[in-house]
Design a protein around this motif. Structure first.
Motif, PDB file in Angstrom:
ATOM      1  N   ILE A 136      -4.663  15.473   1.516  1.00  0.00           N
ATOM      2  CA  ILE A 136      -3.865  14.565   2.037  1.00  0.00           C
ATOM      3  C   ILE A 136      -4.654  13.295   2.820  1.00  0.00           C
ATOM      4  O   ILE A 136      -4.682  12.122   2.685  1.00  0.00           O
ATOM      5  N   LEU A 137      -5.504  13.841   3.767  1.00  0.00           N
ATOM      6  CA  LEU A 137      -6.578  13.071   4.488  1.00  0.00           C
ATOM      7  C   LEU A 137      -7.480  12.384   3.644  1.00  0.00           C
ATOM      8  O   LEU A 137      -7.909  11.240   3.895  1.00  0.00           O
ATOM      9  N   ALA A 138      -7.961  12.839   2.411  1.00  0.00           N
ATOM     10  CA  ALA A 138      -8.794  12.217   1.547  1.00  0.00           C
ATOM     11  C   ALA A 138      -8.071  11.016   0.827  1.00  0.00           C
ATOM     12  O   ALA A 138      -8.535   9.877   0.759  1.00  0.00           O
ATOM     13  N   ILE A 142       0.892  -1.207   0.141  1.00  0.00           N
ATOM     14  CA  ILE A 142      -0.087  -0.036   0.152  1.00  0.00           C
ATOM     15  C   ILE A 142       0.930   1.045   0.053  1.00  0.00           C
ATOM     16  O   ILE A 142       2.107   1.185   0.341  1.00  0.00           O
ATOM     17  N   GLU A 143       0.447   2.365  -0.381  1.00  0.00           N
ATOM     18  CA  GLU A 143       1.144   3.664  -0.178  1.00  0.00           C
ATOM     19  C   GLU A 143       0.794   4.248   1.144  1.00  0.00           C
ATOM     20  O   GLU A 143      -0.319   3.963   1.835  1.00  0.00           O
ATOM     21  N   LEU A 144       2.173   4.785   1.675  1.00  0.00           N
ATOM     22  CA  LEU A 144       2.076   5.155   3.044  1.00  0.00           C
ATOM     23  C   LEU A 144       2.168   6.692   3.025  1.00  0.00           C
ATOM     24  O   LEU A 144       3.161   7.227   2.240  1.00  0.00           O
ATOM     25  N   PRO A 145       1.751   7.536   4.225  1.00  0.00           N
ATOM     26  CA  PRO A 145       2.195   8.788   3.984  1.00  0.00           C
ATOM     27  C   PRO A 145       3.623   9.193   4.344  1.00  0.00           C
ATOM     28  O   PRO A 145       4.261   8.509   5.002  1.00  0.00           O
ATOM     29  N   LEU A 146       4.048  10.027   3.630  1.00  0.00           N
ATOM     30  CA  LEU A 146       5.470  10.671   3.574  1.00  0.00           C
ATOM     31  C   LEU A 146       5.398  12.207   3.698  1.00  0.00           C
ATOM     32  O   LEU A 146       5.609  12.571   2.784  1.00  0.00           O
ATOM     33  N   SER A 160      -8.768   7.078   1.261  1.00  0.00           N
ATOM     34  CA  SER A 160      -8.760   5.902   0.070  1.00  0.00           C
ATOM     35  C   SER A 160      -7.832   4.792   0.433  1.00  0.00           C
ATOM     36  O   SER A 160      -8.224   3.687   0.090  1.00  0.00           O
ATOM     37  N   VAL A 161      -6.608   5.083   0.670  1.00  0.00           N
ATOM     38  CA  VAL A 161      -5.659   3.969   1.035  1.00  0.00           C
ATOM     39  C   VAL A 161      -6.052   3.012   1.946  1.00  0.00           C
ATOM     40  O   VAL A 161      -5.930   2.037   1.918  1.00  0.00           O
ATOM     41  N   ARG A 162      -6.497   3.668   3.125  1.00  0.00           N
ATOM     42  CA  ARG A 162      -6.892   2.980   4.412  1.00  0.00           C
ATOM     43  C   ARG A 162      -7.949   2.084   4.082  1.00  0.00           C
ATOM     44  O   ARG A 162      -8.181   1.094   4.436  1.00  0.00           O
ATOM     45  N   GLY A 163      -8.853   2.594   3.198  1.00  0.00           N
ATOM     46  CA  GLY A 163     -10.124   1.588   2.826  1.00  0.00           C
ATOM     47  C   GLY A 163      -9.481   0.335   2.114  1.00  0.00           C
ATOM     48  O   GLY A 163     -10.389  -0.561   1.990  1.00  0.00           O
ATOM     49  N   THR A 164      -8.530   0.313   1.493  1.00  0.00           N
ATOM     50  CA  THR A 164      -7.877  -1.058   0.901  1.00  0.00           C
ATOM     51  C   THR A 164      -7.228  -1.889   1.848  1.00  0.00           C
ATOM     52  O   THR A 164      -7.016  -3.095   1.562  1.00  0.00           O
ATOM     53  N   ILE A 165      -7.119  -1.334   2.942  1.00  0.00           N
ATOM     54  CA  ILE A 165      -6.160  -2.395   3.978  1.00  0.00           C
ATOM     55  C   ILE A 165      -7.130  -3.586   4.137  1.00  0.00           C
ATOM     56  O   ILE A 165      -6.382  -4.908   4.229  1.00  0.00           O
ATOM     57  N   SER A 189      -8.417   9.575   9.836  1.00  0.00           N
ATOM     58  CA  SER A 189      -9.785   9.490   8.892  1.00  0.00           C
ATOM     59  C   SER A 189     -10.996  10.098   9.534  1.00  0.00           C
ATOM     60  O   SER A 189     -11.662  10.623   8.703  1.00  0.00           O
ATOM     61  N   LEU A 190     -11.098  10.071  10.868  1.00  0.00           N
ATOM     62  CA  LEU A 190     -12.221  10.827  11.676  1.00  0.00           C
ATOM     63  C   LEU A 190     -12.062  12.415  11.138  1.00  0.00           C
ATOM     64  O   LEU A 190     -13.132  13.166  11.063  1.00  0.00           O
ATOM     65  N   LYS A 191     -10.948  13.114  10.970  1.00  0.00           N
ATOM     66  CA  LYS A 191     -10.957  14.476  10.471  1.00  0.00           C
ATOM     67  C   LYS A 191     -11.576  14.670   9.287  1.00  0.00           C
ATOM     68  O   LYS A 191     -12.059  16.047   9.095  1.00  0.00           O
TER      69      LYS A 191
END
Length: 104
Positions: A33-35, A13-17, A39-44, A99-101
């Motif tokens: 960035i949050l959006a 997956i892609e991670l924040p950098l 999106s990435v988090r949803g694929t986990i 994600s809550l933000k």
């Protein structure tokens, strides 16, 4: 926003950098960035499920394997995949507050 994320081969997956502190980003950039993270988090969970299927296959192979060296290799591979799953869950849960933000 793609420059704020980097693909992690191990996790798949892609991670924040982030190159600077969160507060230094404009509100619009933070939102982007949050959006992207959401999106990435949803694929986990799907990624975890895929890895679990690989582990199940390797466990099936291990249950009938008679070669000791191959058994050791399968055990190591299973342990590594389990470690990946653990790390993915950590990313998924630890960054849930981010994600809550998006919804505030």
């Amino acid at each position: 926003m793609a420059s704020d994320f980097v693909y992690n081969e191990r996790l798949g997956i892609e991670l924040p950098l982030l190159q600077k502190s969160w507060e230094e980003y404009s509100p619009a950039r933070q939102e982007g960035i949050l959006a992207q993270w959401e999106s990435v988090r949803g694929t986990i969970p799907d990624r975890i499920h895929s890895i679990e299927q690989i582990i199940n296959t390797k466990q099936d192979q291990l249950s009938v394997e008679e070669n000791f060296e191959r058994s050791c290799t399968l055990n190591w591979e299973i342990a590594e995949l389990a470690s990946v799953i653990n790390d993915l869950w950590l990313w998924y849960r630890t960054h849930q507050d981010i994600s809550l933000k998006l919804h505030i």
